[in-house]
Write an enzyme that holds these catalytic residues in place. Structure first.
Site, PDB file in Angstrom:
ATOM      1  CD  GLU B  60      -2.035  -2.278   1.271  1.00 18.32           C
ATOM      2  OE1 GLU B  60      -0.902  -2.681   1.623  1.00 18.32           O
ATOM      3  OE2 GLU B  60      -3.009  -3.034   1.109  1.00 18.32           O
ATOM      4  CG  HIS B 129      -9.789  -7.533   8.241  1.00 19.74           C
ATOM      5  ND1 HIS B 129      -8.787  -7.984   9.058  1.00 19.74           N
ATOM      6  CD2 HIS B 129      -9.364  -7.743   6.962  1.00 19.74           C
ATOM      7  CE1 HIS B 129      -7.796  -8.457   8.319  1.00 19.74           C
ATOM      8  NE2 HIS B 129      -8.116  -8.322   7.042  1.00 19.74           N
TER       9      HIS B 129
END
Lengths: 331, 325
Positions: B60, B129
């Site tokens: 990322e 998450h």
């Protein structure tokens, strides 16, 4: 062609003069800092001039340059003026970033000098981004990314190299190894003293050489530029260099000896180039003339910085977003 | 009018804007050959090819930084995070680079990059998450934060985001991708900074965004049975915030409950509450209340997760409280 330029007294004079402008500008900045005219952090490029000047001399206008916070030299090497650099260090509106950036955030978009970044190693992925854009547009441009050997443990550094290698981006990652990451010497920051060896981990081309000779820097970087431009492949280059002053103006540099510094000064890049010019037949009177010209230029740059006004406080909320700037009518 | 899924609305926005502007590309994990982790980018690789729909490895910081650099030199990147939870690894790139380059350079650069992906809880995905991170992005000057709840809003706002010249944090939801709604065939965009009244009412203003819009609409039905007529305001745009719409509602109802997924401390609800009391103090007949996640990392067990998240019952209870019922 490269060898011809190295014997071309006019060309060599240009490189010499540019390094001298950087040197004298940085010396003036050091003095101004001690007088309280420059605040915050100030990281001087003194001793490393051949690296920025040599590398950038191998580029074309369509190429991109990005560096970290020791970037005053690269800013000038890319065509920026000493006056706009000094004014920026002084935080004045005449500075290249209009006083908003300071020493670590010099920008010159029209010359593709994209800063000026303060988070160590974090700008490496952006360099891959400029290279990505050149490849996407098929404009043949390449990117040079300067950073120090202290950056090469940072995660962002690795991700930038990994993606550049995977996607075959036209970028040159140029490590200015000056042996000291702030106060920490090389052997205490890395298991890989030859930084260029890390290229093996990415299946990337690499090079490693001493950066005191500006012509050698130019010649070797030009090979990497050719690889980027013609094959769209990245290169990791380590250039060994040395900073004659501390990490920043706040650093008394107690981690190295005066003897070491004096020894390194024997290979001052400006001294080496002066000798080369003499070998090419330049009379010492001309070298003196260049010194005087540069002094005039730096004197003027300092005057400009002193006299330039501070930025207008009324504009402190400008330049946050394009849409707000449009709404305020300043764009 | 066609009724399509939220993910299809996003896909249409992506495809239309990529056709319109050849400098637009999509980059992220599984966006190409996998057809999108949540099938948002289905078919885009086939239409636009691998130069414009780019599968990224799991890096990322690397690909967010590439997007930022490419935007600085004039391209229009759309960077997908598989979920906004993973953006934390490249928070530095977004906050220290994308958000600041225009200011630090005194306007020499703009950074027209869209970061998009799903946010918030999505059924038993556990603590790492399930985060709602609007607040840590809305906190940063230089960024825009957009959270659409419906297919109509998703398409119109994503088109605006892609055309926008500043870095945009565009937050979708796994749970909403399959929901459907009317979306016009004709070209349209929705401007930033404009909330939407999803249910007009006169007794209490329920201010919310994202998937909690649906929790709040259910709460409004419960309240209707008690004779309380709730107005549901969907902010859609967190930064910039539509204070005009918020104040119009508060002036009308005099009572506010803010329904926010995510943790209470320094959440977006806290900012909205401050702004309401600052600008409409004399209109309030009760303190502002908020319904948020409990202040805990998200647990796995479904009953614990239910207890953590806002529910129609908790929202209705808060609304009754500000109505003193």
């Amino acid at each position: 062609m490269s060898e011809n330029l190295e014997q071309d007294i006019g060309y060599c004079k240009g490189l010499y003069r540019q390094m001298l402008v950087i040197r004298r500008m940085e010396e003036r900045a050091a003095r101004a800092y001690s007088q309280g005219k420059i605040g915050g952090f100030c990281h001087l490029y003194i001793g490393q001039e051949a690296v920025g000047v040599g590398a950038i001399s191998a580029l074309e206008p369509r190429d991109h340059v990005i560096a970290a916070y020791r970037e005053h030299g690269q800013y000038v090497a890319r065509g920026g003026s000493a006056r706009e650099c000094l004014a920026e260090l002084y935080g004045k509106s005449g500075g290249c970033s209009s006083g908003r950036g300071g020493s670590m955030h010099l920008y010159d978009a029209k010359r593709h000098f994209h800063g000026g970044w303060g988070i160590v190693g974090a700008h490496i992925p952006m360099a891959a981004g400029f290279a990505f854009a050149s490849k996407y547009r098929k404009d043949g441009g390449v990117t040079i990314c300067f950073f120090g050997e202290g950056s090469v443990n940072q995660g962002a550094w690795h991700e930038g190299l990994a993606l550049a290698a995977l996607w075959k981006l036209p970028v040159i990652f140029l490590c200015e190894n000056n042996y000291y990451a702030m106060g920490t010497p090389l052997e205490r920051t890395t298991s890989t003293p030859d930084t260029s060896q890390k290229a093996l981990g990415y299946n990337m081309a690499r090079d490693s050489f001493d950066g005191a000779d500006v012509l050698q820097v130019r010649r070797r970087v030009a090979e990497a530029v050719k690889r980027a431009r013609e094959e769209s492949l990245p290169t990791l280059i380590e250039v060994q260099t040395y900073r004659f002053r501390g990490h920043s103006m706040s650093d008394p540099a107690k981690y190295r000896t005066k003897e070491e510094v004096e020894e390194k000064k024997q290979r001052d890049p400006i001294l080496l180039m002066a000798r080369h010019l003499e070998e090419l037949g330049m009379p010492s009177a001309e070298l003196d003339a260049i010194e005087r010209e540069v002094k005039v230029e730096i004197d003027e740059a300092e005057r400009f910085a002193e006299q330039s006004p501070l930025p207008d406080v009324a504009g402190v909320e400008h330049y946050v977003t394009v849409s707000d700037d449009r709404a305020k009518g300043i764009l | 009018m066609p009724v399509i899924a939220y993910r299809e609305a996003l896909r249409q926005a992506l495809a239309e804007e990529m056709r319109r502007n050849p400098d637009t590309f999509l980059m992220g994990e599984e966006v190409g050959y996998y057809q999108g982790a949540y099938k948002v980018s289905q078919g885009l690789l086939e239409e636009f090819g691998p130069e414009r729909v780019i599968d990224a490895p799991i890096a990322e910081t690397g690909f967010a930084g590439i997007g930022i650099g490419a935007a600085m030199v004039g391209l229009k990147p759309i960077i997908e995070f598989m979920t906004w939870n993973f953006s934390l690894v490249c928070y530095d790139q977004i906050v220290n680079h994308a958000a600041k380059i225009r200011y630090m350079s005194a306007g020499q650069y703009k950074c027209p990059v869209v970061f998009r992906g799903p946010t918030g809880a999505a059924h038993m995905l556990s603590a790492q998450h399930s985060q709602s991170l609007e607040a840590i992005y809305a906190h940063i000057p230089g960024l825009k934060v957009i959270v659409p709840a419906t297919p109509y809003d998703a398409k119109g706002l994503l088109k605006t985001a892609i055309r926008d010249e500043d870095p945009v944090i565009f937050m979708e939801s796994e749970v909403l991708y399959g929901t459907t709604g009317e979306v016009p065939e004709e070209e349209y965009t929705i401007p930033f900074g404009k909330a939407d009244v999803k249910r007009p009412g006169k007794d209490v203003s329920l201010i919310t965004w994202g998937k909690q819009v649906f929790t709040t609409l259910k709460a409004a039905e419960l309240l209707a049975k008690d004779g309380i007529d709730a107005e549901v305001i969907d902010l859609r745009s967190i930064r910039p915030l539509d204070m005009e719409a918020i104040l119009a509602s508060v002036h009308k109802t005099n009572r506010v409950v803010i329904v926010q997924e995510g943790w209470p401390f320094s959440g977006v609800a806290a900012e909205v509450c401050f702004r309401i009391q600052e600008e409409a103090f004399d209109y309030l007949d009760a303190p502002v209340r908020r319904v948020t996640n409990l202040d805990v990392p998200m647990p796995y067990a479904h009953n614990l997760e239910e207890a953590v998240l806002p529910s129609p019952e908790r929202v209705a209870e808060a609304a009754r409280a500000v109505c003193y019922r």
